[in-house]
Design a protein around this motif. Structure first.
Motif, PDB file in Angstrom:
ATOM      1  N   TYR A  18      14.225   4.757  -8.144  1.00 60.83           N
ATOM      2  CA  TYR A  18      13.297   4.019  -7.289  1.00 60.83           C
ATOM      3  C   TYR A  18      13.025   4.856  -6.045  1.00 60.83           C
ATOM      4  O   TYR A  18      13.960   5.119  -5.270  1.00 60.83           O
TER       5      TYR A  18
ATOM      6  N   TRP B   3      11.751   4.350  -3.234  1.00 68.73           N
ATOM      7  CA  TRP B   3      11.973   3.766  -1.911  1.00 68.73           C
ATOM      8  C   TRP B   3      13.453   3.586  -1.586  1.00 68.73           C
ATOM      9  O   TRP B   3      13.803   3.110  -0.527  1.00 68.73           O
ATOM     10  N   MET B   4      14.328   3.917  -2.539  1.00 71.51           N
ATOM     11  CA  MET B   4      15.766   3.792  -2.277  1.00 71.51           C
ATOM     12  C   MET B   4      16.380   5.176  -2.165  1.00 71.51           C
ATOM     13  O   MET B   4      15.980   6.085  -2.900  1.00 71.51           O
TER      14      MET B   4
ATOM     15  N   TYR C 166      16.358  11.005  -0.543  1.00 73.56           N
ATOM     16  CA  TYR C 166      15.431  10.193  -1.325  1.00 73.56           C
ATOM     17  C   TYR C 166      15.095  10.950  -2.610  1.00 73.56           C
ATOM     18  O   TYR C 166      15.126  12.184  -2.620  1.00 73.56           O
TER      19      TYR C 166
ATOM     20  N   MET D 238       9.900  15.260   5.741  1.00 71.35           N
ATOM     21  CA  MET D 238      10.157  14.440   6.929  1.00 71.35           C
ATOM     22  C   MET D 238       9.165  14.780   8.046  1.00 71.35           C
ATOM     23  O   MET D 238       8.657  15.879   8.123  1.00 71.35           O
TER      24      MET D 238
ATOM     25  N   PHE E  25       3.366   3.044  -9.619  1.00 68.40           N
ATOM     26  CA  PHE E  25       4.722   3.257 -10.111  1.00 68.40           C
ATOM     27  C   PHE E  25       4.839   2.879 -11.582  1.00 68.40           C
ATOM     28  O   PHE E  25       4.253   1.886 -12.005  1.00 68.40           O
TER      29      PHE E  25
ATOM     30  N   LEU F  92      10.130   1.273 -14.207  1.00 73.66           N
ATOM     31  CA  LEU F  92      10.936   0.860 -13.052  1.00 73.66           C
ATOM     32  C   LEU F  92      11.192  -0.644 -13.076  1.00 73.66           C
ATOM     33  O   LEU F  92      12.240  -1.104 -12.620  1.00 73.66           O
ATOM     34  N   SER F  93      10.234  -1.400 -13.605  1.00 76.41           N
ATOM     35  CA  SER F  93      10.440  -2.847 -13.729  1.00 76.41           C
ATOM     36  C   SER F  93      11.372  -3.134 -14.897  1.00 76.41           C
ATOM     37  O   SER F  93      12.288  -3.966 -14.787  1.00 76.41           O
TER      38      SER F  93
ATOM     39  N   TYR G  32      13.691  -5.738  -5.586  1.00 73.11           N
ATOM     40  CA  TYR G  32      13.935  -4.296  -5.684  1.00 73.11           C
ATOM     41  C   TYR G  32      12.725  -3.476  -6.117  1.00 73.11           C
ATOM     42  O   TYR G  32      12.713  -2.268  -5.947  1.00 73.11           O
ATOM     43  N   VAL G  33      11.710  -4.125  -6.719  1.00 72.49           N
ATOM     44  CA  VAL G  33      10.555  -3.346  -7.197  1.00 72.49           C
ATOM     45  C   VAL G  33       9.226  -3.814  -6.588  1.00 72.49           C
ATOM     46  O   VAL G  33       8.554  -3.041  -5.898  1.00 72.49           O
TER      47      VAL G  33
ATOM     48  N   SER H 217       7.477  -1.730  -3.586  1.00 69.06           N
ATOM     49  CA  SER H 217       6.375  -0.889  -4.074  1.00 69.06           C
ATOM     50  C   SER H 217       5.045  -1.331  -3.480  1.00 69.06           C
ATOM     51  O   SER H 217       4.100  -0.551  -3.421  1.00 69.06           O
TER      52      SER H 217
ATOM     53  N   LYS I 121      10.047   5.569   5.219  1.00 68.89           N
ATOM     54  CA  LYS I 121      10.620   6.904   5.374  1.00 68.89           C
ATOM     55  C   LYS I 121      10.564   7.677   4.059  1.00 68.89           C
ATOM     56  O   LYS I 121      10.429   8.887   4.035  1.00 68.89           O
ATOM     57  N   TRP I 122      10.669   6.964   2.946  1.00 73.94           N
ATOM     58  CA  TRP I 122      10.696   7.609   1.636  1.00 73.94           C
ATOM     59  C   TRP I 122       9.370   8.260   1.280  1.00 73.94           C
ATOM     60  O   TRP I 122       9.301   9.105   0.386  1.00 73.94           O
ATOM     61  N   LEU I 123       8.305   7.897   2.004  1.00 70.74           N
ATOM     62  CA  LEU I 123       6.992   8.468   1.680  1.00 70.74           C
ATOM     63  C   LEU I 123       6.709   9.726   2.488  1.00 70.74           C
ATOM     64  O   LEU I 123       5.893  10.542   2.078  1.00 70.74           O
ATOM     65  N   TYR I 124       7.344   9.850   3.655  1.00 73.44           N
ATOM     66  CA  TYR I 124       6.976  10.939   4.565  1.00 73.44           C
ATOM     67  C   TYR I 124       8.029  12.039   4.609  1.00 73.44           C
ATOM     68  O   TYR I 124       9.150  11.816   4.322  1.00 73.44           O
TER      69      TYR I 124
END
Lengths: 232, 253
Positions: A83, A85-86, A126, B1, B149, B153-154, B170-171, B175, B250-253
């Motif tokens: 995932y 985002w985790m 990540y 980052m 996504f 993942l689901s 969680y998804v 998302s 944060k996970w995107l950048y």
């Protein structure tokens, strides 16, 4: 023992992926299913994992139906199944969180598994910061943490570089020998079969049929012929 | 980052572009030399004066309240619609809601304002117009982001023994979070333009009304000061939302 008994499956009820599919997978072994892309390998794994249901026939895993074993099967999908985002740590501990495990224990278990797979330094990263091999190790850690006896692996060696390949292969062999686990793995790569297959199956045609290849017939030439639809 | 050097470089270019625009403004006002283009320094002076008198503050609060109320309702509606569409990935409910959203999206919603006046009172018709306009970017952005996504993942949540609540936790929610924030950012942008139209057409308060009023009495310095106030609000909202995006995603950048 995992038994696929006369299973029919179709996504649209017109084009059948499986019609009367039969197979038996032995426990405590690595069973590798070789077949071209699109033949139905991933569909079979999803049927065993219980996220898809057969139209007819049944699947038994050590005597139980797949839905009864939810949370007890380690599954590694073909694509990156982490995932995004985790953080890695959160990804690994997810099966325990879903099971509402005691939070103080979760951290301890995660650290133990991370140490076992030498991925301690990845825990705060990540998934997008990981290489293909690291992603597979983390997915393996997550599958291990659920305490599974059965692991379903969809092309686990396909997106990793040569350095990690041997390491992952060793880990998979160790899982079977030390944890007394069973692995069913699908691949389209003959090399994977030669390196990992205790039992080898070919999946081909439409609807797909599955043939177990006798140990003495498992070699590169024969597998290439069978993969192309020829007989040996 | 997102590195410190990149942040300072962004600040540098923002300040540089603002400074260039101010110089160009000052220069143009000197060349044109007409009352409808007062100098930047005159407008700043007026801005301070109107801020101190309280007129800009009072009307900013009114406009901002309308926008925030509209945005909150629109966020709830947009999120619920987006989630319904994601939840029912295929089938009647998914197709039905999706079609309603897609068919009504191209309607020029500002043109609905006269109709809204008949159905609601003046205050609520403005809020509902902003609400309608904000609803689409939020909903569409949630749908767009969550479809990025893979389905696996689901499915994995169920394989791990999870239920629909776990799937949401969680998804689906994480998302769609980038979609929510992008949608809200786009919606706020539009909302500041729409509030001007709505307030200038009907009513006797808000920054939109103020701009229109000063234009009618040809008080251009005050008109520019109100436009500047609206721009400051828009820019501040944008910066807060960008900060939130960096903090929460944060996970995107």
């Amino acid at each position: 023992m995992i038994i696929i008994d006369n299973v029919d499956f179709s996504y649209d009820k017109k084009n059948y992926i499986f019609k009367g599919l039969k197979a038996v997978f032995d426990p405590y072994k690595i069973s590798v299913i070789l077949g071209p892309n699109g033949v139905g390998k991933t569909t079979l794994l999803k049927l065993i994992a219980g996220v898809l249901s057969p139209i007819r026939g049944e699947i038994r895993i050590f005597g139980k139906r797949p839905v009864e074993l939810r949370g007890k099967i380690g599954y590694i999908p073909q694509l990156n199944g982490l995932y995004p985002w985790m953080r890695v740590k959160e990804n690994i501990e997810l099966p325990l969180r879903i099971r509402s495990e005691d939070p103080s224990k979760i951290s301890e278990i995660v650290n133990k598994v991370a140490e076992k797979l030498s991925i301690e330094e990845l825990l705060n990263k990540y998934p997008k910061q990981l290489s293909g091999g690291e992603i597979q190790k983390v997915q393996l850690a997550r599958a291990l943490i659920s305490g599974s006896d059965l692991f379903l692996l969809d092309e686990p060696l396909s997106m990793i570089d040569i350095d990690y390949r041997e390491e992952i292969i060793d880990l998979l062999k160790k899982i079977v020998s030390t944890n007394k686990s069973t692995i069913i793995m699908v691949t389209h790569n003959i090399e994977d079969v030669l390196e990992l297959g205790d039992k080898v199956y070919i999946m081909r045609n439409k609807p797909a049929e599955m043939i177990e290849i006798q140990k003495e017939l498992v070699n590169r030439d024969n597998l290439q012929k069978l993969y192309r639809g020829l007989n040996v | 980052m997102y590195s410190v050097s990149r942040v300072s470089s962004n600040i540098f270019y923002t300040l540089l572009s603002m400074l260039s625009m101010i110089i160009l403004w000052q220069f143009m006002s000197m060349i044109i030399n007409k009352s409808y283009l007062p100098s930047f320094t005159d407008v700043i002076e007026k801005l301070c004066e109107n801020l101190l008198s309280g007129v800009l503050i009072k009307n900013s609060i009114i406009s901002l309240t309308r926008i925030l109320v509209a945005m909150l309702i629109s966020l709830i509606l947009g999120f619920s619609t987006g989630i319904l569409i994601i939840w029912f990935r295929a089938g009647f409910v998914n197709n039905f809601i999706k079609m309603i959203v897609f068919v009504t999206y191209p309607i020029p919603h500002v043109a609905l304002l006269p109709i809204l006046f008949y159905f609601f009172d003046i205050e609520w018709s403005k809020i509902i117009l902003i609400l309608i306009i904000s609803f689409y970017p939020i909903t569409l952005s949630i749908i767009e982001w969550s479809s990025r996504f893979p389905r696996e993942l689901s499915e994995l949540i169920y394989i791990m023994g999870g239920n629909k609540l776990d799937l949401f936790k969680y998804v689906i929610f994480p998302s769609s979070l980038p979609g929510i924030l992008t949608g809200v950012r786009i919606s706020f942008n539009t909302a500041y333009a729409v509030i001007f139209i709505a307030e200038s057409l009907v009513g006797s308060n808000g920054l939109g009304y103020l701009i229109y009023y000063y234009w009618q009495i040809l008080d251009f310095k005050s008109m520019y000061s109100a436009i500047m106030m609206l721009s400051i609000l828009g820019l501040s909202t944008y910066l807060v939302l960008v900060y939130l995006e960096r903090k929460l995603l944060k996970w995107l950048y």
